[in-house]
Design a protein around this motif. Sequence first.
Motif, mmCIF file in Angstrom:
data_model
loop_
_atom_site.group_PDB
_atom_site.id
_atom_site.type_symbol
_atom_site.label_atom_id
_atom_site.label_comp_id
_atom_site.label_asym_id
_atom_site.label_seq_id
_atom_site.Cartn_x
_atom_site.Cartn_y
_atom_site.Cartn_z
ATOM 1 N N ILE A 1 17.766 6.990 -28.593
ATOM 2 C CA ILE A 1 18.277 5.651 -28.268
ATOM 3 C C ILE A 1 18.451 4.832 -29.540
ATOM 4 O O ILE A 1 19.480 4.167 -29.754
ATOM 5 N N SER B 1 20.468 7.150 -20.000
ATOM 6 C CA SER B 1 21.353 6.073 -20.425
ATOM 7 C C SER B 1 22.623 6.717 -20.965
ATOM 8 O O SER B 1 22.570 7.766 -21.596
ATOM 9 N N GLN B 2 23.747 6.101 -20.694
ATOM 10 C CA GLN B 2 24.999 6.602 -21.247
ATOM 11 C C GLN B 2 25.362 5.753 -22.452
ATOM 12 O O GLN B 2 25.333 4.529 -22.391
ATOM 13 N N ALA B 3 25.678 6.421 -23.547
ATOM 14 C CA ALA B 3 26.070 5.733 -24.773
ATOM 15 C C ALA B 3 27.495 6.121 -25.108
ATOM 16 O O ALA B 3 27.871 7.288 -24.986
ATOM 17 N N GLN C 1 21.504 5.938 -31.451
ATOM 18 C CA GLN C 1 22.754 5.431 -30.877
ATOM 19 C C GLN C 1 22.979 3.977 -31.278
ATOM 20 O O GLN C 1 24.100 3.572 -31.618
ATOM 21 N N GLU C 2 21.923 3.194 -31.259
ATOM 22 C CA GLU C 2 22.040 1.778 -31.619
ATOM 23 C C GLU C 2 22.399 1.617 -33.088
ATOM 24 O O GLU C 2 23.224 0.758 -33.439
ATOM 25 N N ALA D 1 21.499 2.460 -15.812
ATOM 26 C CA ALA D 1 21.475 3.847 -16.253
ATOM 27 C C ALA D 1 22.123 4.736 -15.189
ATOM 28 O O ALA D 1 22.499 4.283 -14.112
ATOM 29 N N TYR E 1 31.036 9.960 -26.078
ATOM 30 C CA TYR E 1 29.929 9.449 -25.285
ATOM 31 C C TYR E 1 28.832 10.504 -25.155
ATOM 32 O O TYR E 1 29.071 11.705 -25.360
ATOM 33 N N ASN F 1 27.498 1.719 -27.578
ATOM 34 C CA ASN F 1 27.105 0.833 -26.486
ATOM 35 C C ASN F 1 26.321 1.625 -25.453
ATOM 36 O O ASN F 1 26.697 2.747 -25.105
ATOM 37 N N LEU F 2 25.237 1.045 -24.934
ATOM 38 C CA LEU F 2 24.402 1.699 -23.929
ATOM 39 C C LEU F 2 24.690 1.124 -22.550
ATOM 40 O O LEU F 2 24.852 -0.088 -22.390
ATOM 41 N N SER F 3 24.771 2.005 -21.563
ATOM 42 C CA SER F 3 25.130 1.595 -20.213
ATOM 43 C C SER F 3 24.022 0.808 -19.539
ATOM 44 O O SER F 3 22.841 0.995 -19.805
ATOM 45 N N ASP F 4 24.412 -0.075 -18.664
ATOM 46 C CA ASP F 4 23.488 -0.808 -17.803
ATOM 47 C C ASP F 4 24.211 -1.028 -16.472
ATOM 48 O O ASP F 4 25.212 -1.739 -16.427
#
Length: 215
Positions: A195, A80-82, A198-199, A209, A184, A204-207
């Motif tokens: 995860i 996942s990219q944050a 990061q939250e 992935a 990022y 923000n987490l990518s969707d």
Amino acid sequence: MMETLSRGLGEVLYAEGKNVLIYLPEIGNAMLNAEDEEHLEKILPLIPKAVSEHSIVTVTDRWNERVSEILGYHGSMLCSQACYTRGEPLPVRHKDIRQLTVEEVPYVAEHYHLGDEIYVRERIAAGDVFGIYIEGKLCGFIGCHNDGSMGMLYVEDAYRRQGLAASLEGYLINKQREQGMIPYAHIVNGNEASIQLQERLGLNLSDPAIWWLYN
């Protein structure tokens, strides 16, 4: 992808709509997104040969088999990219965070297992690894990878659950923001602790992935 361009790390080799190929010449990596097979076949011949010796990031797993076949890759990693896009700096509870020097290479290499000592030395020499100290003792670190992403986060077992990881990442995020960057990170699938961090920090987490493909 755009952040690598704004930092001067990448160059565009193909761009048509959302179909994009970006090459990072200093490290030999590339980033690829193709919306359909027609564009994929246009992009594949443009991938520099040097990429086959390193890795490539794809935004969808539809083309993993084809890309791996062309480049001779045998490994893949789902991430996942944050990214941090908020305007305000993050609080940093633990203040004793310092840029590490080559003297700390053995310590970082001992505890960071996704790169060898040569890579660790390179990152430290570039000024991109920072350590956190408690009562003068080095007990963790964070770094910036050669592709610009944050990572290499580690805190010793005895010092966990005290907010050190949050302080380290908050420190690096603030530092990059001051330099005009968008911070990022790539979080390996299954790393729930990262995860959650990061939250908590407001990234923000990518969707969807992304995938790292490598040899």
